[in-house]
Design a protein around this motif. Structure first.
Motif, PDB file in Angstrom:
ATOM      1  N   GLU A  28       0.871  -1.167   0.000  1.00 32.57           N
ATOM      2  CA  GLU A  28       0.000   0.000   0.000  1.00 32.57           C
ATOM      3  C   GLU A  28       0.912   1.223   0.000  1.00 32.57           C
ATOM      4  OE1 GLU A  28      -3.009  -0.211   3.014  1.00 32.57           O
ATOM      5  OE2 GLU A  28      -3.223  -2.382   2.728  1.00 32.57           O
ATOM      6  N   HIS A  30       1.518   3.586   2.114  1.00 33.46           N
ATOM      7  CA  HIS A  30       2.341   3.802   3.306  1.00 33.46           C
ATOM      8  C   HIS A  30       3.469   2.780   3.403  1.00 33.46           C
ATOM      9  CE1 HIS A  30      -0.650   0.933   4.842  1.00 33.46           C
ATOM     10  NE2 HIS A  30       0.239   0.595   5.756  1.00 33.46           N
ATOM     11  N   HIS A  31       3.256   1.554   2.898  1.00 36.52           N
ATOM     12  CA  HIS A  31       4.344   0.571   2.852  1.00 36.52           C
ATOM     13  C   HIS A  31       5.446   1.058   1.913  1.00 36.52           C
ATOM     14  CE1 HIS A  31       1.104  -2.545   3.880  1.00 36.52           C
ATOM     15  NE2 HIS A  31       1.863  -2.401   4.954  1.00 36.52           N
ATOM     16  N   GLU A  33       6.230   4.128   1.167  1.00 39.28           N
ATOM     17  CA  GLU A  33       6.976   5.218   1.806  1.00 39.28           C
ATOM     18  C   GLU A  33       7.974   4.671   2.830  1.00 39.28           C
ATOM     19  OE1 GLU A  33       7.200   8.408   1.022  1.00 39.28           O
ATOM     20  OE2 GLU A  33       5.863   7.957  -0.635  1.00 39.28           O
TER      21      GLU A  33
END
Length: 111
Positions: A28, A30-31, A33
């Motif tokens: 996803e 956030h993963h 980043e």
């Protein structure tokens, strides 16, 4: 083709590492980043290690007294950041207490 673009400022070695993670896992945003920051820390640790290898573990201050090379601390801190990033991603060894890893692309394809 992945929707995520690996930053160009990363080393070739680290870009390959990140590309493999992107290929093997459904990340996803956030993963991704977390992966980018972890990859930056990997490069920083490698750069600091190279400096220490070139200059030695100690440097002399203005009085000629040996002290730890500043890159020793940079390398240590960057390694800690890498390990924390990998732990946050769940890419370390799976276990009962480990966070759940992102699902692999073939998740659910097994019968």
């Amino acid at each position: 083709m992945s929707e995520y673009k690996i930053p160009r400022h990363l080393s070739a070695k680290t870009r390959r590492f990140a590309a493999k993670i992107i290929k093997d896992f459904d990340l996803e945003a956030h993963h991704f980043e977390i992966l980018c920051r972890t990859a930056e820390a990997m490069d920083r640790a490698d750069s600091a290690r190279d400096m220490v290898a070139k200059d030695g573990l100690t440097v002399s201050d203005r009085y000629g007294t040996p002290k730890a090379h500043p890159a020793v601390g940079i390398e240590r801190d960057a390694r800690v950041a890498v390990l924390r990033g990998l732990r946050e991603l769940g890419l370390d060894l799976p276990g009962a207490d480990a966070p759940r890893a992102p699902r692999t692309r073939d998740y659910g394809a097994r019968a």
